[in-house]
Design a protein around this motif. Structure first.
Motif, PDB file in Angstrom:
ATOM      1  N   ARG A  12       0.820  -1.211   0.000  1.00 30.01           N
ATOM      2  CA  ARG A  12       0.000   0.000   0.000  1.00 30.01           C
ATOM      3  C   ARG A  12       0.851   1.257   0.000  1.00 30.01           C
ATOM      4  O   ARG A  12       0.595   2.186  -0.763  1.00 30.01           O
ATOM      5  CB  ARG A  12      -0.950   0.005   1.199  1.00 30.01           C
ATOM      6  N   VAL A  13       1.870   1.308   0.852  1.00 32.05           N
ATOM      7  CA  VAL A  13       2.663   2.537   0.930  1.00 32.05           C
ATOM      8  C   VAL A  13       3.512   2.728  -0.315  1.00 32.05           C
ATOM      9  O   VAL A  13       3.675   3.851  -0.788  1.00 32.05           O
ATOM     10  CB  VAL A  13       3.525   2.623   2.213  1.00 32.05           C
ATOM     11  N   HIS A  14       4.049   1.646  -0.873  1.00 29.33           N
ATOM     12  CA  HIS A  14       4.859   1.789  -2.083  1.00 29.33           C
ATOM     13  C   HIS A  14       3.988   2.135  -3.283  1.00 29.33           C
ATOM     14  O   HIS A  14       4.423   2.869  -4.169  1.00 29.33           O
ATOM     15  CB  HIS A  14       5.663   0.513  -2.364  1.00 29.33           C
ATOM     16  N   VAL A  43      12.164   6.620   0.768  1.00 29.41           N
ATOM     17  CA  VAL A  43      11.507   5.318   0.919  1.00 29.41           C
ATOM     18  C   VAL A  43      11.477   4.887   2.379  1.00 29.41           C
ATOM     19  O   VAL A  43      10.454   4.431   2.886  1.00 29.41           O
ATOM     20  CB  VAL A  43      12.211   4.238   0.058  1.00 29.41           C
ATOM     21  N   ARG A  44      12.573   5.045   3.042  1.00 31.98           N
ATOM     22  CA  ARG A  44      12.691   4.542   4.422  1.00 31.98           C
ATOM     23  C   ARG A  44      11.636   5.102   5.375  1.00 31.98           C
ATOM     24  O   ARG A  44      10.958   4.328   6.056  1.00 31.98           O
ATOM     25  CB  ARG A  44      14.101   4.808   4.933  1.00 31.98           C
ATOM     26  N   LYS A  53      10.293  -2.528  10.559  1.00 30.51           N
ATOM     27  CA  LYS A  53      11.697  -2.144  10.706  1.00 30.51           C
ATOM     28  C   LYS A  53      12.294  -1.919   9.307  1.00 30.51           C
ATOM     29  O   LYS A  53      12.040  -2.695   8.388  1.00 30.51           O
ATOM     30  CB  LYS A  53      12.464  -3.257  11.411  1.00 30.51           C
ATOM     31  N   THR A  54      13.049  -0.863   9.158  1.00 35.31           N
ATOM     32  CA  THR A  54      13.677  -0.574   7.870  1.00 35.31           C
ATOM     33  C   THR A  54      15.158  -0.336   8.041  1.00 35.31           C
ATOM     34  O   THR A  54      15.611   0.180   9.064  1.00 35.31           O
ATOM     35  CB  THR A  54      13.072   0.675   7.208  1.00 35.31           C
ATOM     36  N   GLU A  55      15.905  -0.743   7.046  1.00 36.92           N
ATOM     37  CA  GLU A  55      17.338  -0.482   7.011  1.00 36.92           C
ATOM     38  C   GLU A  55      17.800  -0.603   5.574  1.00 36.92           C
ATOM     39  O   GLU A  55      17.172  -1.254   4.745  1.00 36.92           O
ATOM     40  CB  GLU A  55      18.122  -1.449   7.906  1.00 36.92           C
ATOM     41  N   PHE A  56      18.911   0.062   5.276  1.00 40.87           N
ATOM     42  CA  PHE A  56      19.495  -0.018   3.924  1.00 40.87           C
ATOM     43  C   PHE A  56      20.453  -1.163   3.864  1.00 40.87           C
ATOM     44  O   PHE A  56      21.104  -1.516   4.773  1.00 40.87           O
ATOM     45  CB  PHE A  56      20.244   1.256   3.558  1.00 40.87           C
TER      46      PHE A  56
END
Length: 56
Positions: A12-14, A43-44, A53-56
């Motif tokens: 949904r968010v993308h 994006v993060r 949780k997000t990380e590159f």
């Protein structure tokens, strides 16, 4: 991401992000690959809004 609901939230968010052309979600590896004219720094925080949780 651990389930289909998590995948749905990320989709949904993308899907709403300007500049995102395609994205691929790999639930097994808990990884999302985003392609398009969008900065990684944009994006993060958008994904973080889902509580994931997000990380590159």
């Amino acid at each position: 991401m651990s389930c289909g609901s998590c995948v749905g939230a990320v989709k949904r968010v993308h899907g709403k992000m300007e500049g995102v052309e395609t994205f691929d979600i790999d639930l097994e590896q808990q990884k999302v690959t985003v392609k398009g004219n969008v900065q990684p720094d944009a994006v993060r925080p958008t994904v973080s809004k889902t509580g994931k949780k997000t990380e590159f």
